[in-house]
Design a protein around this motif. Structure first.
Motif, short mmCIF file in Angstrom:
data_model
loop_
_atom_site.label_atom_id
_atom_site.label_comp_id
_atom_site.label_asym_id
_atom_site.label_seq_id
_atom_site.Cartn_x
_atom_site.Cartn_y
_atom_site.Cartn_z
N ASN A 88 0.84 -1.20 0.00
CA ASN A 88 0.00 0.00 0.00
C ASN A 88 0.88 1.25 0.00
O ASN A 88 2.10 1.17 0.09
CB ASN A 88 -0.95 0.01 1.21
CG ASN A 88 -0.21 -0.16 2.52
OD1 ASN A 88 0.91 0.31 2.69
ND2 ASN A 88 -0.83 -0.84 3.46
N GLY A 89 0.22 2.41 -0.12
CA GLY A 89 0.91 3.68 0.00
C GLY A 89 1.73 4.09 -1.20
O GLY A 89 2.65 4.92 -1.07
N THR A 125 -6.98 9.14 -2.83
CA THR A 125 -6.13 10.28 -3.14
C THR A 125 -5.03 10.49 -2.11
O THR A 125 -4.08 11.24 -2.36
CB THR A 125 -6.97 11.57 -3.24
OG1 THR A 125 -7.68 11.75 -1.99
CG2 THR A 125 -7.97 11.47 -4.38
N GLU A 126 -5.14 9.83 -0.96
CA GLU A 126 -4.13 9.98 0.09
C GLU A 126 -3.43 8.64 0.31
O GLU A 126 -4.06 7.59 0.37
CB GLU A 126 -4.78 10.43 1.40
CG GLU A 126 -5.50 11.77 1.31
CD GLU A 126 -4.54 12.92 1.03
OE1 GLU A 126 -3.35 12.81 1.41
OE2 GLU A 126 -4.98 13.92 0.44
N SER A 127 -2.11 8.69 0.48
CA SER A 127 -1.34 7.45 0.65
C SER A 127 -1.66 6.74 1.94
O SER A 127 -1.56 5.51 2.04
CB SER A 127 0.15 7.76 0.60
OG SER A 127 0.53 8.63 1.65
N SER A 128 -2.06 7.49 2.97
CA SER A 128 -2.31 6.90 4.28
C SER A 128 -3.79 6.73 4.59
O SER A 128 -4.17 6.44 5.72
CB SER A 128 -1.68 7.77 5.37
OG SER A 128 -2.22 9.09 5.34
N GLY A 129 -4.65 6.92 3.61
CA GLY A 129 -6.09 6.80 3.85
C GLY A 129 -6.51 5.38 4.15
O GLY A 129 -5.91 4.42 3.67
N TYR A 215 -3.53 6.39 -5.06
CA TYR A 215 -2.68 5.53 -4.25
C TYR A 215 -3.38 4.19 -3.98
O TYR A 215 -4.61 4.16 -3.79
CB TYR A 215 -2.38 6.17 -2.89
CG TYR A 215 -1.41 7.32 -2.93
CD1 TYR A 215 -0.06 7.12 -2.72
CD2 TYR A 215 -1.87 8.63 -3.17
CE1 TYR A 215 0.84 8.19 -2.74
CE2 TYR A 215 -0.98 9.70 -3.19
CZ TYR A 215 0.37 9.47 -2.97
OH TYR A 215 1.25 10.53 -3.00
N VAL A 216 -2.63 3.12 -3.94
CA VAL A 216 -3.16 1.86 -3.45
C VAL A 216 -3.22 1.95 -1.92
O VAL A 216 -2.20 2.11 -1.26
CB VAL A 216 -2.26 0.66 -3.86
CG1 VAL A 216 -2.81 -0.63 -3.25
CG2 VAL A 216 -2.18 0.55 -5.37
N ILE A 241 4.04 -5.22 -3.98
CA ILE A 241 4.07 -4.14 -4.95
C ILE A 241 5.51 -3.68 -5.11
O ILE A 241 6.17 -3.34 -4.12
CB ILE A 241 3.17 -2.96 -4.53
CG1 ILE A 241 1.70 -3.38 -4.56
CG2 ILE A 241 3.40 -1.76 -5.44
CD1 ILE A 241 0.74 -2.26 -4.18
N LEU A 242 5.99 -3.67 -6.34
CA LEU A 242 7.35 -3.25 -6.63
C LEU A 242 7.32 -1.89 -7.32
O LEU A 242 6.61 -1.71 -8.32
CB LEU A 242 8.04 -4.27 -7.52
CG LEU A 242 8.06 -5.72 -6.98
CD1 LEU A 242 8.74 -6.65 -7.97
CD2 LEU A 242 8.74 -5.78 -5.63
#
Length: 244
Positions: A88-89, A125-129, A215-216, A241-242
């Protein structure tokens, strides 16, 4: 060390791995994953479910989910799943590949079973959502099986779409907070799934107008139970995820 001590330690280790959860929102740490019951809609039916962690490491996890549900056959009751803690992120445009492997089977199932076996992937839209929250923009489900005639909600928008070497029917629906895409297998149950999830991500960006800046937020894998009874066993699951 005495043989009896070795046996005792071995038994303790085994007991530490094979842990079972039964509560509505019970979860277990499982190496690089979190294993959860997630009986989010249990009030729509009557039944019971338990999920057992069989083995785990940073890279892989195995588990089983045994359930029985009745009433409201078109409503999902639960989504027992393993969520990756590491995948994620990262923005879609910065992913080079997202390899995953999932080997599973429904070892037992009733004649009236309705269930799916699916990934549940969240973009925002946020990496930490948090997934499934107001921070989420898209939910992407990949259905490897739809047992007993179970099918996605919403509207089917493509037929026979070829992605990751396999054929899918794409459905789309709108939630209060996010859009939902369902890739449903058009070739029957896929019990051994070894692909690059980035093929699906690229398709959504190129063909369905999903912004590459999304963002994932999370990747989950498990079974949605509607009605009937069954025992899903995952012998091995991994995802990563790479970055580019």
């Amino acid at each position: 060390m005495p043989f009896s001590t070795l046996v005792a330690l071995s038994c303790l280790f085994s007991l530490g791995i094979a842990q079972t959860i039964t509560g509505q929102y019970d979860c277990l740490p499982a190496g690089g994953f979190t294993l959860c019951q997630d009986l989010w809609n249990q009030s729509a039916g009557v039944g019971a479910q338990q999920t057992t962690l069989l083995d785990s490491s940073t890279e892989t996890v195995s588990w089983s989910t045994n359930w029985t549900w009745a009433n409201s056959p078109d409503n999902v009751k639960s989504y027992a799943n393993a969520k990756s803690l590491l995948s994620n992120g990262i923005q879609l445009q910065n992913i080079s590949s997202a390899p995953t492997s999932w080997h599973w089977s429904y070892e037992t199932q009733s004649s009236d079973i309705r269930a799916d076996v699916s990934y549940d992937i969240w973009f925002g839209t946020e990496s930490s959502g948090d997934p499934a929250s107001s921070a989420s923009s898209y939910e992407v489900m990949i259905w490897l099986a739809g047992l007993g005639g179970a099918q996605p909600v919403g509207t089917q928008i493509t037929t026979g779409t070829f992605i990751a070497g396999l054929t899918w029917n794409l459905w789309k629906a709108t939630n209060t907070n996010w859009e939902v895409f369902f890739f449903a297998s058009a070739i029957g149950d896929i019990n051994s799934f070894d692909v690059d999830l980035n093929d699906f991500f690229k398709y959504l960006v190129e063909e369905q107008c999903v912004a590459p800046t999304q963002y994932v937020q999370g990747i989950q894998a498990g079974t949605e139970a509607f009605v009937g009874a069954g025992n899903l066993v995952t012998t091995a699951y991994s995802v990563s995820i790479l970055p580019t």
